[in-house]
Design an enzyme around this catalytic site. Structure first.
Site, PDB file in Angstrom:
ATOM      1  N   ASP A   1      66.631  50.568 -15.583  1.00  0.00           N
ATOM      2  CA  ASP A   1      65.776  49.436 -15.964  1.00  0.00           C
ATOM      3  C   ASP A   1      65.764  48.371 -14.872  1.00  0.00           C
ATOM      4  O   ASP A   1      66.668  48.283 -14.060  1.00  0.00           O
ATOM      5  CB  ASP A   1      66.282  48.814 -17.266  1.00  0.00           C
ATOM      6  N   GLU A   2      64.729  47.574 -14.878  1.00  0.00           N
ATOM      7  CA  GLU A   2      64.641  46.372 -14.047  1.00  0.00           C
ATOM      8  C   GLU A   2      64.998  46.629 -12.588  1.00  0.00           C
ATOM      9  O   GLU A   2      65.664  45.820 -11.935  1.00  0.00           O
ATOM     10  CB  GLU A   2      65.530  45.268 -14.629  1.00  0.00           C
TER      11      GLU A   2
END
Length: 533
Positions: free
Chosen positions: A340-341
């Protein structure tokens, strides 16, 4: 995910006795007014949480007292014996009774019985059970020891909080809706000890949560010793949000936790986040950086600024060795690789990196779990995606997740504006964050995982998970305040039949759990929408 983005026909769906239907039918709804008569007290089977598939009150109950014995059936089944010993330990706590555990199925008391055929254990699956209570005792029947353990947790709710008393007569037949019922704790932003996590395992397991997801690494800290890269824990573990000392677990401590959870039929899913959220690793080893220079350790709460060096072959030696050691320590099927991210990793590099990281997981005989951003790359066959979006997540992102589900990738649902336990209940809540909005107890519970994402049928949903991120959670008291009582809603969403879900009945049953939570010293948030005693 983190800062900057980040009646009884319903309650007891099958086989409810008329007396129970009458009691539940008196519940007050949302239109109750001050001065209305208070709702009738719930009968014991009505208080069960998660709501079972069916429960029928019938006849006199069993007198649970000084003479109670736990019988583990035929001799020689060591796992059933362990289930009986643990149940005795759990019941002794509030009761103070001796509760000896003996082999053999004959005689009064609490009887544990494995039935692998088409008898009482038929149709219950791997985790289901049947509980039958009458004057001579309580019989717990299941196809597996896991089912017996869950039956024991139901029995705990039928035994008076203060100890000796009567287990009501009747039958509970039960099995879970979803196979995966999880909770996550982030020990990277703020460090927590194995003992605190064990306490959470006990709290979760009593409500039939069967998975503990451990977020072990992030920009602020690396929490598990890795022999091949010792500075990860020795140096990278020495920081946390706010500049505290941090800390890390030894391999033996991790093994201890995994074994402890396994005895309670809770699988551990460890996460090493990559290719982003890696500043602690980059600070520990200059060679993992593209420029060969190690950054300072980080104690803030920003996200998306760090990345492994996708172009370096040494990066892949690193993830192979780290994941190899983690796989050896972890008996469960899953390894979580984050994903993620990764804002500092270009899209093409991200896809190429995740290809290789997923291959490493497969080489060690594990199944990939990753946050739902993996849907934008090339998830390998069988990879599980964990969705953490919310009502304002762009439609294109939701469509990518739905397409992955259609392609056969199971989903774990962790919508941030429903199940993120670090979200504030209300503006006055301290601690907590609010980037996904406020998440009061009703909002956390009042949704249907089987119909949550457009284009995703219930058959594609592996289960649900409630993450607790710890940028803003630093103590046990803060942890438990944010988790409880919302994590009980997670437990019911994961276990109970869809037809049994309903806020009014649930709110009353949740309120009935208060004496048990109090007795266990859990400092839960007394949400104003719940009719607490």
């Amino acid at each position: 995910m983190r800062v900057l983005r980040r009646a009884l026909g319903a309650l007891l769906a099958l086989g409810a006795a008329p007396a129970l239907v009458t009691a539940c039918g008196s519940a007050q709804g949302d239109d109750a007014r001050p001065g209305d008569d208070p709702p009738a007290a719930l009968a014991p089977f009505e208080r069960l949480l998660p709501a079972p598939v069916s429960a029928r009150a019938e006849g006199p109950g069993y007198s649970f007292g000084a003479g109670t014995v736990i019988r583990t059936g035929r001799g020689g089944d060591e796992e059933v014996r362990r289930v009986g010993e643990l149940l005795a330990e759990q019941l002794r706590g509030p009761s103070g009774l001796p509760l000896p555990v003996v082999d053999g199925a004959q005689g009064d008391g609490i009887r544990l019985r494995i039935d692998e055929g088409d008898g009482a254990g038929g149709g219950l699956g791997d985790e289901g059970y049947r509980l039958e209570s009458g004057p001579s005792g309580v019989t717990l029947t299941a196809r597996t020891p896991a089912g017996l353990f869950h039956a024991g947790q139901t029995l705990r709710q039928l035994v008076p909080v203060a100890g000796p008393g009567t287990v009501p007569g009747g039958t509970v037949t039960d099995r879970p809706r979803f196979a995966y019922r999880g909770a996550m704790v982030d020990i990277a932003r703020h460090y927590f000890t194995v003992e605190q996590v064990k306490r959470y395992v006990d709290q979760l397991a009593q409500y039939k949560v069967n998975t503990l997801h451990l977020h072990l690494t992030d920009d602020q800290g690396w929490r598990l010793a890795i022999d091949s890269w010792p500075r990860l824990a020795e140096y990278g573990g020495g920081s946390e949000v706010g500049g505290g000392p941090g800390g890390h677990w030894t391999k033996d401590e991790y093994r201890e936790l995994v074994a402890y959870a396994g005895q309670r039929y809770v699988d551990v899913v460890p996460e090493i986040d990559m290719p982003g959220h890696v500043n602690a690793a980059l600070a520990s080893y200059a060679e993992l950086n593209c420029d060969g220079k190690a950054p300072d350790r980080y104690t803030g709460v920003k996200v998306g600024f760090s990345s492994l060096c996708v172009a370096k072959e040494r990066t892949y030696e690193f993830i192979d060795e780290v994941l190899g050691e983690l796989a050896e320590l972890t008996p469960g099927r899953y390894l979580h690789i984050g994903g993620d991210e990764a804002h500092a990793t270009p899209a093409a590099d991200y896809a190429a990196f995740m290809d290789r990281a997923q291959a490493v997981v497969g080489r060690y005989g594990k199944t990939v779990v990753a946050w739902h951003q993996l849907a934008t790359a090339r998830p390998v066959r069988g990879a599980v995606l964990q969705y953490w979006g919310h009502d304002k997540t762009p439609a294109a992102d939701k469509a990518a997740v739905a397409a992955a589900a259609k392609a056969g990738h199971p989903l774990i649902l962790s919508p941030a504006d429903r199940l993120y336990l670090d979200m504030k209940y209300e503006p006055a809540t301290k601690p907590g964050l609010a980037w996904a909005g406020y998440v009061p107890v009703r909002r956390a519970y009042d949704w249907n995982p089987g119909a949550y994402l457009a284009g995703v049928p219930e058959s594609a949903v592996l289960g649900v998970e409630a993450p607790l991120w710890t940028e803003n959670v630093a103590t046990r008291g803060e942890w438990e305040q944010m988790a409880f009582p919302r994590v009980l809603g997670l437990a019911e969403l994961g276990w109970s039949p869809a037809a049994s879900l309903g806020w009014e009945a649930y709110g009353r049953r949740l309120a009935a759990q208060a004496p048990r939570l109090d007795a266990q010293g859990i400092g839960f948030f007394r949400a104003p929408e719940v009719p607490w005693p």
